[in-house]
Design a protein around this motif. Structure first.
Motif, short mmCIF file in Angstrom:
data_model
loop_
_atom_site.label_atom_id
_atom_site.label_comp_id
_atom_site.label_asym_id
_atom_site.label_seq_id
_atom_site.Cartn_x
_atom_site.Cartn_y
_atom_site.Cartn_z
N SER A 56 0.47 -5.09 -16.96
CA SER A 56 1.10 -4.21 -17.93
C SER A 56 2.49 -4.73 -18.30
O SER A 56 3.22 -5.24 -17.46
N LYS A 57 2.86 -4.59 -19.55
CA LYS A 57 4.16 -5.06 -20.02
C LYS A 57 5.14 -3.91 -20.26
O LYS A 57 6.29 -4.12 -20.64
N THR A 58 4.72 -2.67 -20.06
CA THR A 58 5.62 -1.55 -20.29
C THR A 58 6.53 -1.33 -19.10
O THR A 58 6.12 -1.49 -17.96
N ASP A 59 7.80 -0.97 -19.37
CA ASP A 59 8.75 -0.76 -18.28
C ASP A 59 8.55 0.59 -17.60
O ASP A 59 9.21 0.90 -16.62
N PHE A 60 7.66 1.43 -18.12
CA PHE A 60 7.37 2.70 -17.46
C PHE A 60 6.61 2.49 -16.15
O PHE A 60 6.74 3.25 -15.20
N VAL A 61 5.78 1.45 -16.13
CA VAL A 61 4.78 1.33 -15.07
C VAL A 61 5.34 0.69 -13.81
O VAL A 61 6.09 -0.28 -13.86
N HIS A 62 4.96 1.26 -12.68
CA HIS A 62 5.42 0.74 -11.39
C HIS A 62 4.62 -0.50 -11.00
O HIS A 62 3.40 -0.55 -11.16
N THR A 63 5.33 -1.50 -10.50
CA THR A 63 4.68 -2.64 -9.87
C THR A 63 4.57 -2.35 -8.38
O THR A 63 5.08 -1.34 -7.87
N ARG A 64 3.96 -3.27 -7.64
CA ARG A 64 3.93 -3.13 -6.18
C ARG A 64 5.34 -3.15 -5.60
O ARG A 64 5.60 -2.52 -4.58
N LEU A 65 6.24 -3.87 -6.25
CA LEU A 65 7.60 -3.96 -5.72
C LEU A 65 8.34 -2.64 -5.87
O LEU A 65 8.92 -2.13 -4.90
N THR A 66 8.33 -2.06 -7.08
CA THR A 66 9.02 -0.77 -7.24
C THR A 66 8.35 0.31 -6.41
O THR A 66 9.03 1.15 -5.82
N HIS A 67 7.03 0.27 -6.32
CA HIS A 67 6.32 1.22 -5.46
C HIS A 67 6.76 1.06 -4.01
O HIS A 67 7.04 2.06 -3.32
N SER A 68 6.84 -0.17 -3.53
CA SER A 68 7.22 -0.42 -2.13
C SER A 68 8.64 0.04 -1.84
O SER A 68 8.93 0.60 -0.78
N LEU A 69 9.55 -0.19 -2.78
CA LEU A 69 10.93 0.26 -2.61
C LEU A 69 10.98 1.79 -2.53
O LEU A 69 11.71 2.36 -1.71
N GLU A 70 10.22 2.44 -3.39
CA GLU A 70 10.20 3.91 -3.38
C GLU A 70 9.57 4.45 -2.10
O GLU A 70 10.06 5.44 -1.53
N VAL A 71 8.50 3.81 -1.64
CA VAL A 71 7.88 4.24 -0.39
C VAL A 71 8.87 4.08 0.76
O VAL A 71 8.95 4.92 1.66
N SER A 72 9.66 3.00 0.74
CA SER A 72 10.62 2.79 1.82
C SER A 72 11.71 3.86 1.81
O SER A 72 12.18 4.28 2.88
N ALA A 245 3.54 5.15 12.45
CA ALA A 245 2.60 4.72 11.42
C ALA A 245 2.13 5.91 10.58
O ALA A 245 1.82 5.77 9.40
N TYR A 246 2.09 7.09 11.19
CA TYR A 246 1.74 8.30 10.43
C TYR A 246 2.75 8.58 9.33
O TYR A 246 2.40 9.05 8.25
N LEU A 247 4.02 8.27 9.61
CA LEU A 247 5.07 8.52 8.62
C LEU A 247 5.02 7.49 7.49
O LEU A 247 5.26 7.82 6.33
N VAL A 248 4.71 6.24 7.85
CA VAL A 248 4.54 5.21 6.81
C VAL A 248 3.40 5.58 5.88
O VAL A 248 3.52 5.50 4.65
N GLU A 249 2.30 6.02 6.46
CA GLU A 249 1.15 6.43 5.65
C GLU A 249 1.51 7.62 4.77
O GLU A 249 1.15 7.67 3.59
N ALA A 250 2.23 8.59 5.33
CA ALA A 250 2.62 9.77 4.55
C ALA A 250 3.52 9.38 3.39
O ALA A 250 3.38 9.91 2.27
N ALA A 251 4.46 8.47 3.63
CA ALA A 251 5.35 8.02 2.56
C ALA A 251 4.55 7.39 1.43
O ALA A 251 4.81 7.66 0.24
N ASP A 252 3.57 6.58 1.77
CA ASP A 252 2.71 5.94 0.77
C ASP A 252 1.88 7.00 0.03
O ASP A 252 1.79 7.00 -1.20
N ASP A 253 1.29 7.92 0.79
CA ASP A 253 0.47 8.98 0.18
C ASP A 253 1.28 9.81 -0.81
O ASP A 253 0.82 10.13 -1.91
N ILE A 254 2.49 10.17 -0.40
CA ILE A 254 3.35 10.99 -1.26
C ILE A 254 3.68 10.24 -2.54
O ILE A 254 3.58 10.78 -3.66
N CYS A 255 4.06 8.98 -2.41
CA CYS A 255 4.49 8.21 -3.58
C CYS A 255 3.35 7.93 -4.54
O CYS A 255 3.50 8.12 -5.76
N TYR A 256 2.21 7.48 -4.02
CA TYR A 256 1.16 7.15 -5.00
C TYR A 256 0.58 8.40 -5.63
O TYR A 256 0.17 8.38 -6.80
#
Length: 447
Positions: A56-72, A245-256
């Motif tokens: 995708s070329k739109t700046d709205f869309v999250h990449t894996r990098l922005t997603h990973s930063l938000e999950v962190s 690991a439960y918290l890492v999973e929860a962070a990912d679940d919440i973000c996606y």
């Protein structure tokens, strides 16, 4: 399991323990983990890897990098909130061992930052494309030459196991990969088992697998050092999860759940009126109706609702963790934290709508189809050339193909399984754009 072991600062190659009370708080080991991950080439490549919309070329869309930063960021909040409660319950962790609330946040933030670091290009379809190259494609020819577990690693190629390899695998002169602390590796390991038996129970820890056969020995070392509880018998290897690991999973679940939904609305794949309808039960206790009515743009309204929704889900995940902390330490909590959330029904509704309107949109499907073709072509060309070179039958074309390999991947592997996994790893580390460019070069269609 006990927190003293679980919060291990030990790193690959260490002969003894690293004590928290001896740490320099200006350069804390768990924060070093975060730094090493964020400066790694594998992490940088996430800026051009799909989260939802491939290429995708739109700046709205999250990449894996922005997603990973938000999950962190979400993971850090979860870790700190849980850490505060844990230290109140077990004061000796602070008084004797020197642990702080922020240590928990740093561990979960670092593991969350790395949670997608092993994912191939083109999203989850990338994993499937690699697996199907072996299960139903040209890679079927190698089945009889591998052990059942080696074969399962390939036909069920798993980004989580690949991520463990990225973080820990040796290269000449770089022993131990990024040398991440065992506590962060433990929090990273959402599925602490090998690829077989596949889904032996309904325990969330058995849903997928977390390491390749090539990384088995070090995985067992990490698990043993932290006192993870074995849950397999005989020759099969598996453990109950590290609690964080439960918290890492929860962070990912919440973000996606929430942020992919936000992407869908901003892209027009989901109507804006669904936002308040689907999020209202998550935000009803915190929404400022007067402020919401002053927001003039769709982007601002959705951003406000997203922030409130994430806050509600963070607080509820912390509640579930603390209420079940003793069961988690005993290896008797076979669920994701979000499975026991009071907001589970609302999260399920959002995911269901996202699947229908976003993940199965024509744009996503078309680009995933292209991704399949790209990945399977690259695997076929590089595996054939790599094996032919090993067997002494490489053609001039094979030699040209192998010259496309970056220097760090141009190494010899004696074992067939290691060679196949090596090429899978190389392809998995390509960005969406790199993979497309390489595909076009090989096909003679590059402009």
């Amino acid at each position: 399991m006990n927190w003293e072991q679980l919060l291990s600062l030990k790193r690959q190659g260490d002969k003894g323990k690293r004590l928290r009370v001896e740490q320099d708080d200006t350069r804390l080991g768990f924060e070093v983990d975060y730094d090493r991950i964020i400066f790694s080439a594998a992490f940088r490549s996430l800026q051009d890897k799909t989260q939802v919309i491939p290429l995708s070329k739109t700046d709205f869309v999250h990449t894996r990098l922005t997603h990973s930063l938000e999950v962190s960021v979400v993971g850090r909040s979860l870790g700190r909130l849980v850490g505060k409660k844990i230290l109140e319950k077990y004061p000796h962790l602070k008084e004797v061992h020197g642990y702080h609330m922020n240590d928990f946040g740093a561990i979960v933030a670092a593991a969350s930052l790395a949670h997608d670091i092993g994912n191939p290009p083109f999203g989850h379809s990338g994993e499937k494309a690699i697996g199907e190259y072996f299960s139903i494609g040209k890679g079927q020819q190698y089945k009889d030459k591998l052990t059942p577990k080696q074969w399962q690693d390939l036909i069920d190629f798993e980004g989580n196991a690949n991520g463990f390899s990225v973080l820990t695998a040796d290269r000449p002169g770089i022993e131990g990969g990024l040398r991440i602390s065992f506590a962060t590796l433990g929090a990273f390991m959402k599925y602490p088992k090998e690829s077989l038996p596949k889904k032996p129970t309904k325990n969330i820890a058995d849903k997928k697998y977390g390491f390749f056969q090539s990384d088995k020995n070090f995985f067992e070392e990490v698990a043993a050092d932290m006192g993870l509880i074995p849950n397999k018998s005989g020759k099969d290897i598996g453990f109950e999860r590290h609690p964080l690991a439960y918290l890492v999973e929860a962070a990912d679940d919440i973000c996606y759940t929430i942020i992919d939904f936000e992407d869908g609305i901003n892209l027009g794949l989901v109507q804006e009126e669904y936002a308040l309808e689907y999020l209202i039960k998550l935000v009803k206790d915190s929404i400022d109706s007067a402020k919401y009515s002053t927001l003039n743009t769709k982007e601002d309204r959705i951003s406000y609702l997203r922030a409130l929704a994430i806050g509600s889900l963070i607080n509820d995940a912390v509640r579930v963790f603390i209420e079940n902390e003793e069961a988690i330490l005993a290896g008797k909590f076979p669920y994701a934290l979000t499975d026991k959330s009071k907001y589970k029904a609302q999260m399920d509704d959002i995911i269901k709508l996202s699947v229908k309107n976003i993940y199965q949109s024509r744009e996503v499907i078309e680009k995933e189809i292209v991704g399949y073709q790209i990945i399977q072509t690259l695997l076929d060309k590089f595996i054939s050339a790599y094996n032919n070179k090993f067997n002494g039958t490489a053609s001039n074309y094979d030699q040209l193909i192998l010259k496309m390999l970056p220097e760090k991947h141009d190494i010899e592997k004696e074992n067939l399984y290691d060679r196949l996994l090596h090429i899978c790893h190389y392809v998995s580390m390509l960005t969406d754009g790199n993979a497309l460019e390489l595909f076009e070069t090989i096909n003679g269609t590059k402009k």
